[in-house]
Design a protein around this motif. Sequence first.
Motif, PDB file in Angstrom:
ATOM      1  N   TYR A 114       0.836  -1.206   0.000  1.00 27.87           N
ATOM      2  CA  TYR A 114       0.000   0.000   0.000  1.00 27.87           C
ATOM      3  C   TYR A 114       0.867   1.252   0.000  1.00 27.87           C
ATOM      4  O   TYR A 114       0.568   2.236  -0.691  1.00 27.87           O
ATOM      5  N   GLY A 162       1.079   3.948  -2.806  1.00 22.27           N
ATOM      6  CA  GLY A 162       0.816   5.300  -2.332  1.00 22.27           C
ATOM      7  C   GLY A 162       1.865   6.287  -2.815  1.00 22.27           C
ATOM      8  O   GLY A 162       1.551   7.436  -3.131  1.00 22.27           O
ATOM      9  N   TRP A 171      -6.771   6.276   1.274  1.00 21.06           N
ATOM     10  CA  TRP A 171      -6.587   4.913   1.786  1.00 21.06           C
ATOM     11  C   TRP A 171      -5.325   4.239   1.257  1.00 21.06           C
ATOM     12  O   TRP A 171      -4.962   3.159   1.708  1.00 21.06           O
ATOM     13  N   CYS A 172      -4.652   4.883   0.347  1.00 20.73           N
ATOM     14  CA  CYS A 172      -3.420   4.318  -0.218  1.00 20.73           C
ATOM     15  C   CYS A 172      -2.369   5.432  -0.241  1.00 20.73           C
ATOM     16  O   CYS A 172      -2.384   6.263  -1.150  1.00 20.73           O
ATOM     17  N   SER A 227      -9.763   5.123   7.560  1.00 20.03           N
ATOM     18  CA  SER A 227     -10.310   4.142   6.618  1.00 20.03           C
ATOM     19  C   SER A 227     -11.838   4.147   6.644  1.00 20.03           C
ATOM     20  O   SER A 227     -12.487   4.169   5.589  1.00 20.03           O
ATOM     21  N   LEU A 268     -10.381  -2.926  -0.946  1.00 22.11           N
ATOM     22  CA  LEU A 268      -9.002  -2.477  -0.775  1.00 22.11           C
ATOM     23  C   LEU A 268      -8.872  -1.515   0.404  1.00 22.11           C
ATOM     24  O   LEU A 268      -7.900  -1.572   1.158  1.00 22.11           O
ATOM     25  N   PRO A 289      -6.751  -2.613   5.191  1.00 24.36           N
ATOM     26  CA  PRO A 289      -5.973  -2.007   6.291  1.00 24.36           C
ATOM     27  C   PRO A 289      -6.817  -1.773   7.537  1.00 24.36           C
ATOM     28  O   PRO A 289      -6.309  -1.873   8.658  1.00 24.36           O
TER      29      PRO A 289
END
Length: 391
Positions: free
Chosen positions: A290, A294, A317-318, A349, A370, A374
């Motif tokens: 991730y 990112g 989120w990434c 998240s 996805l 996390p």
Amino acid sequence: MRKLYACLLSLIFCVPAVAERVDSLRISLLTAAPGSQAYELFGHTGIRVRNGHNDIVFHYGVFDFNAPHFFYRFTKGETDYSIGAAGYRDFVYSYVLRGSTVYEQELRLSSGEARQLLDTLLLNMEPDRRIYRYNFLFDNCATRPRDKIEHCLSGEIRYNTADTTRATFRELIHRHTRNHPWLTFGIDLALGAPLDRPATLREQMFLPSIYRQCAEEARIVESDGTVRPFTGETYTYDGVQGALEASSPTMLTPTVVFTLLFVITIVFSIAEYRRGRHIRAPDYVIFGLYGLFGCVLFFLIFISIHPATSPNYSALWCHPLLWVIAACEAFAPLKRITTQLMSALLLVSLATIIATPFLPQTFHPAFVPLALIPAVRSIAWLKIEQKNGRL
């Protein structure tokens, strides 16, 4: 060699044979239907120039994969394309043999307009003028021919806006990539909110097929009010049947794959909680990947000059900060910091999932599992800490 080639083209077209008339110059717009390769999915546009026995197609779609730092420059938005020229038969046959239909529309240009357009194309063939800074949405193989043709018209061109659909750029792109789910996923991940703006009719012409349709209904209005059609006869050259490789449907779409990974993550996290001990290896992989993607997103958002990469709310989120969580997990003395970071990650998240319908960006369905993976790992960490009395 390039200068010699341009000079030869100039001689071919600018010095007609004695028996030929100056007004024998004829211009057509060629549109090739999409192919099966990723860079062929949107089709192509060319300008056919005929003068007696000479028959050349100019097109703004030449690039070199082997150019220095090609992929870096492409990602940054500094890709250089150039104008090219090919024999008419070679150009058409190359598309027909691969299975793509080619449409030819004769342009209703005056002799002066046709000559000016040819002069413009030949000028672009000069070595110091061939290269241009490519932009997929606003300066590509379809918009360049359109702009060059319009510049040479004596009157004003008017397109039919009566039936214009207000599709977004993303919707227009999805029409061409719908049979390529992983390519669609990659585009949706890399390109952000600007892609969800409704495109005007002129902006929609970045797609060769739409420019062809607009050209068919366009009119040229002279200064004295005289109106003439922009195009005349249209000819169709069908692609060879069976030559175009049909993309075989796959069950392993991004949504299916990442949903399965999400389920596996839940099952693993439950087993980890029952054991009462952290198993860090999966987190290193998850947060490491991730964080890596990112970094790519942050490069596109903050460094790339692509007009559709920023803002991109997928970065919620990434993002590279997930590397920090993986690093803190690796060291026992940083466990308390890890717990705080996991709490923050969970809140971000969940807030991202809740806010998704209200953000000015359309997200791929695969983004939901996805974004939750996390969150599941952060819940597992917090529950284990609570179970062991450390929270």
